[in-house]
Design a protein around this motif. Structure first.
Motif, PDB file in Angstrom:
ATOM      1  N   GLN A  90       0.829  -1.205   0.000  1.00  0.00           N
ATOM      2  CA  GLN A  90       0.000   0.000   0.000  1.00  0.00           C
ATOM      3  C   GLN A  90       0.858   1.248   0.000  1.00  0.00           C
ATOM      4  O   GLN A  90       0.552   2.218  -0.706  1.00  0.00           O
ATOM      5  CB  GLN A  90      -0.934   0.012   1.211  1.00  0.00           C
ATOM      6  CG  GLN A  90      -2.057  -0.990   1.139  1.00  0.00           C
ATOM      7  CD  GLN A  90      -2.886  -1.015   2.426  1.00  0.00           C
ATOM      8  OE1 GLN A  90      -2.414  -0.606   3.496  1.00  0.00           O
ATOM      9  NE2 GLN A  90      -4.114  -1.501   2.315  1.00  0.00           N
ATOM     10  N   SER A  91       1.923   1.234   0.781  1.00  0.00           N
ATOM     11  CA  SER A  91       2.837   2.380   0.818  1.00  0.00           C
ATOM     12  C   SER A  91       3.471   2.618  -0.541  1.00  0.00           C
ATOM     13  O   SER A  91       3.610   3.759  -0.986  1.00  0.00           O
ATOM     14  CB  SER A  91       3.940   2.162   1.861  1.00  0.00           C
ATOM     15  OG  SER A  91       3.414   2.238   3.152  1.00  0.00           O
ATOM     16  N   LYS A  92       3.866   1.548  -1.224  1.00  0.00           N
ATOM     17  CA  LYS A  92       4.460   1.681  -2.554  1.00  0.00           C
ATOM     18  C   LYS A  92       3.460   2.295  -3.531  1.00  0.00           C
ATOM     19  O   LYS A  92       3.820   3.160  -4.332  1.00  0.00           O
ATOM     20  CB  LYS A  92       4.933   0.330  -3.077  1.00  0.00           C
ATOM     21  CG  LYS A  92       6.185  -0.159  -2.405  1.00  0.00           C
ATOM     22  CD  LYS A  92       6.597  -1.525  -2.947  1.00  0.00           C
ATOM     23  CE  LYS A  92       7.794  -2.061  -2.203  1.00  0.00           C
ATOM     24  NZ  LYS A  92       8.191  -3.396  -2.684  1.00  0.00           N
ATOM     25  N   ALA A  93       2.209   1.861  -3.460  1.00  0.00           N
ATOM     26  CA  ALA A  93       1.180   2.411  -4.348  1.00  0.00           C
ATOM     27  C   ALA A  93       0.918   3.885  -4.043  1.00  0.00           C
ATOM     28  O   ALA A  93       0.806   4.704  -4.960  1.00  0.00           O
ATOM     29  CB  ALA A  93      -0.112   1.602  -4.216  1.00  0.00           C
ATOM     30  N   ARG A  94       0.836   4.223  -2.755  1.00  0.00           N
ATOM     31  CA  ARG A  94       0.637   5.634  -2.378  1.00  0.00           C
ATOM     32  C   ARG A  94       1.815   6.483  -2.820  1.00  0.00           C
ATOM     33  O   ARG A  94       1.648   7.596  -3.298  1.00  0.00           O
ATOM     34  CB  ARG A  94       0.417   5.767  -0.864  1.00  0.00           C
ATOM     35  CG  ARG A  94      -0.984   5.411  -0.414  1.00  0.00           C
ATOM     36  CD  ARG A  94      -1.270   5.846   1.013  1.00  0.00           C
ATOM     37  NE  ARG A  94      -0.257   5.448   1.965  1.00  0.00           N
ATOM     38  CZ  ARG A  94      -0.253   4.318   2.676  1.00  0.00           C
ATOM     39  NH1 ARG A  94      -1.235   3.460   2.525  1.00  0.00           N
ATOM     40  NH2 ARG A  94       0.721   4.057   3.526  1.00  0.00           N
ATOM     41  N   PHE A  95       3.026   5.932  -2.664  1.00  0.00           N
ATOM     42  CA  PHE A  95       4.209   6.663  -3.099  1.00  0.00           C
ATOM     43  C   PHE A  95       4.188   6.886  -4.605  1.00  0.00           C
ATOM     44  O   PHE A  95       4.524   7.985  -5.077  1.00  0.00           O
ATOM     45  CB  PHE A  95       5.504   5.940  -2.708  1.00  0.00           C
ATOM     46  CG  PHE A  95       6.718   6.620  -3.266  1.00  0.00           C
ATOM     47  CD1 PHE A  95       7.207   7.769  -2.653  1.00  0.00           C
ATOM     48  CD2 PHE A  95       7.339   6.159  -4.415  1.00  0.00           C
ATOM     49  CE1 PHE A  95       8.312   8.436  -3.173  1.00  0.00           C
ATOM     50  CE2 PHE A  95       8.443   6.815  -4.940  1.00  0.00           C
ATOM     51  CZ  PHE A  95       8.931   7.954  -4.330  1.00  0.00           C
ATOM     52  N   ALA A  96       3.791   5.889  -5.368  1.00  0.00           N
ATOM     53  CA  ALA A  96       3.736   6.040  -6.823  1.00  0.00           C
ATOM     54  C   ALA A  96       2.769   7.154  -7.207  1.00  0.00           C
ATOM     55  O   ALA A  96       3.083   7.989  -8.063  1.00  0.00           O
ATOM     56  CB  ALA A  96       3.331   4.720  -7.488  1.00  0.00           C
ATOM     57  N   ASP A  97       1.603   7.204  -6.559  1.00  0.00           N
ATOM     58  CA  ASP A  97       0.639   8.276  -6.822  1.00  0.00           C
ATOM     59  C   ASP A  97       1.214   9.633  -6.428  1.00  0.00           C
ATOM     60  O   ASP A  97       1.095  10.616  -7.154  1.00  0.00           O
ATOM     61  CB  ASP A  97      -0.666   8.043  -6.043  1.00  0.00           C
ATOM     62  CG  ASP A  97      -1.443   6.840  -6.552  1.00  0.00           C
ATOM     63  OD1 ASP A  97      -1.172   6.391  -7.688  1.00  0.00           O
ATOM     64  OD2 ASP A  97      -2.308   6.345  -5.797  1.00  0.00           O
ATOM     65  N   TRP A  98       1.832   9.696  -5.250  1.00  0.00           N
ATOM     66  CA  TRP A  98       2.441  10.932  -4.771  1.00  0.00           C
ATOM     67  C   TRP A  98       3.542  11.387  -5.714  1.00  0.00           C
ATOM     68  O   TRP A  98       3.669  12.568  -6.026  1.00  0.00           O
ATOM     69  CB  TRP A  98       2.996  10.707  -3.365  1.00  0.00           C
ATOM     70  CG  TRP A  98       3.750  11.866  -2.810  1.00  0.00           C
ATOM     71  CD1 TRP A  98       3.236  12.937  -2.140  1.00  0.00           C
ATOM     72  CD2 TRP A  98       5.168  12.081  -2.869  1.00  0.00           C
ATOM     73  NE1 TRP A  98       4.251  13.796  -1.779  1.00  0.00           N
ATOM     74  CE2 TRP A  98       5.445  13.289  -2.216  1.00  0.00           C
ATOM     75  CE3 TRP A  98       6.228  11.357  -3.416  1.00  0.00           C
ATOM     76  CZ2 TRP A  98       6.733  13.799  -2.095  1.00  0.00           C
ATOM     77  CZ3 TRP A  98       7.514  11.855  -3.295  1.00  0.00           C
ATOM     78  CH2 TRP A  98       7.750  13.075  -2.640  1.00  0.00           C
ATOM     79  N   VAL A 100       3.883  10.844  -8.921  1.00  0.00           N
ATOM     80  CA  VAL A 100       3.299  11.400 -10.154  1.00  0.00           C
ATOM     81  C   VAL A 100       2.851  12.837  -9.904  1.00  0.00           C
ATOM     82  O   VAL A 100       3.111  13.734 -10.715  1.00  0.00           O
ATOM     83  CB  VAL A 100       2.113  10.523 -10.649  1.00  0.00           C
ATOM     84  CG1 VAL A 100       1.295  11.230 -11.706  1.00  0.00           C
ATOM     85  CG2 VAL A 100       2.635   9.188 -11.155  1.00  0.00           C
ATOM     86  N   GLN A 101       2.193  13.078  -8.784  1.00  0.00           N
ATOM     87  CA  GLN A 101       1.742  14.435  -8.432  1.00  0.00           C
ATOM     88  C   GLN A 101       2.935  15.369  -8.261  1.00  0.00           C
ATOM     89  O   GLN A 101       2.931  16.497  -8.753  1.00  0.00           O
ATOM     90  CB  GLN A 101       0.917  14.400  -7.155  1.00  0.00           C
ATOM     91  CG  GLN A 101       0.453  15.760  -6.698  1.00  0.00           C
ATOM     92  CD  GLN A 101      -0.244  15.714  -5.342  1.00  0.00           C
ATOM     93  OE1 GLN A 101      -0.430  14.660  -4.751  1.00  0.00           O
ATOM     94  NE2 GLN A 101      -0.614  16.874  -4.843  1.00  0.00           N
ATOM     95  N   GLN A 102       3.967  14.921  -7.563  1.00  0.00           N
ATOM     96  CA  GLN A 102       5.154  15.748  -7.362  1.00  0.00           C
ATOM     97  C   GLN A 102       5.835  16.073  -8.687  1.00  0.00           C
ATOM     98  O   GLN A 102       6.300  17.199  -8.891  1.00  0.00           O
ATOM     99  CB  GLN A 102       6.153  15.043  -6.429  1.00  0.00           C
ATOM    100  CG  GLN A 102       5.664  14.919  -5.008  1.00  0.00           C
ATOM    101  CD  GLN A 102       5.375  16.277  -4.397  1.00  0.00           C
ATOM    102  OE1 GLN A 102       6.220  17.159  -4.375  1.00  0.00           O
ATOM    103  NE2 GLN A 102       4.161  16.451  -3.899  1.00  0.00           N
ATOM    104  N   GLN A 103       5.895  15.095  -9.570  1.00  0.00           N
ATOM    105  CA  GLN A 103       6.520  15.326 -10.867  1.00  0.00           C
ATOM    106  C   GLN A 103       5.752  16.381 -11.665  1.00  0.00           C
ATOM    107  O   GLN A 103       6.356  17.243 -12.297  1.00  0.00           O
ATOM    108  CB  GLN A 103       6.605  14.010 -11.661  1.00  0.00           C
ATOM    109  CG  GLN A 103       7.557  14.066 -12.806  1.00  0.00           C
ATOM    110  CD  GLN A 103       8.975  14.422 -12.374  1.00  0.00           C
ATOM    111  OE1 GLN A 103       9.497  13.893 -11.418  1.00  0.00           O
ATOM    112  NE2 GLN A 103       9.602  15.338 -13.072  1.00  0.00           N
ATOM    113  N   ALA A 104       4.431  16.328 -11.596  1.00  0.00           N
ATOM    114  CA  ALA A 104       3.612  17.328 -12.287  1.00  0.00           C
ATOM    115  C   ALA A 104       3.858  18.719 -11.700  1.00  0.00           C
ATOM    116  O   ALA A 104       3.973  19.703 -12.440  1.00  0.00           O
ATOM    117  CB  ALA A 104       2.129  16.957 -12.192  1.00  0.00           C
ATOM    118  N   GLU A 105       3.954  18.805 -10.372  1.00  0.00           N
ATOM    119  CA  GLU A 105       4.225  20.097  -9.737  1.00  0.00           C
ATOM    120  C   GLU A 105       5.615  20.608 -10.090  1.00  0.00           C
ATOM    121  O   GLU A 105       5.799  21.805 -10.323  1.00  0.00           O
ATOM    122  CB  GLU A 105       4.057  19.985  -8.225  1.00  0.00           C
ATOM    123  CG  GLU A 105       2.609  19.819  -7.802  1.00  0.00           C
ATOM    124  CD  GLU A 105       2.446  19.670  -6.297  1.00  0.00           C
ATOM    125  OE1 GLU A 105       3.372  20.028  -5.545  1.00  0.00           O
ATOM    126  OE2 GLU A 105       1.378  19.204  -5.873  1.00  0.00           O
TER     127      GLU A 105
END
Length: 129
Positions: A90-98, A100-105
């Protein structure tokens, strides 16, 4: 952050190897400064560097700040060791989502930083009319 002066990415080039690293360091300092769950010493350090009252090199060598960083790293490591396999997934999945968001920012911040400045457009035309 308070409405006081905040350093620019370029002012972090004393420790950053390139403008990209300076951008990431600046964003990290903002995150630390604004994260209330972190040690107050870390938040104070980040705010002091962002305001320009403490040089980033000095902050990285100050025992108060380095102790707070090492303590936080120890807490993170202990929490990771205590996770079950399912929690790790779950942590790995949350990190992957985070991530992607950080990369966009970061992409937006890079675009703002690298955008050409166009001041003379409208004002110059109005003056001619």
């Amino acid at each position: 952050m308070a409405a006081d002066r905040e350093i620019q990415d370029e002012e972090l080039m004393g420790v950053a190897q390139d403008p990209e690293q300076a951008l990431r360091l600046h964003r990290s300092l903002r995150t630390i400064a604004d994260t209330t769950s972190l040690d107050p010493a870390l938040r104070d350090m980040a705010r002091a560097v962002l305001s320009g009252s403490v040089d980033v090199k000095d902050a990285f060598q100050d025992p108060r700040y380095t102790e707070a960083v090492f303590q936080r790293m120890h807490e993170i490591r202990r929490a990771a060791d205590d996770q079950t396999f399912a929690e790790r997934q779950q942590s790995k999945a949350r990190f992957a989502d985070w991530d992607v968001q950080q990369q966009a920012e970061l992409d937006r911040a890079r675009a703002e930083r690298d955008a050409p400045v166009h001041d003379s457009g409208r004002e110059g035309r109005r003056a001619q009319r």
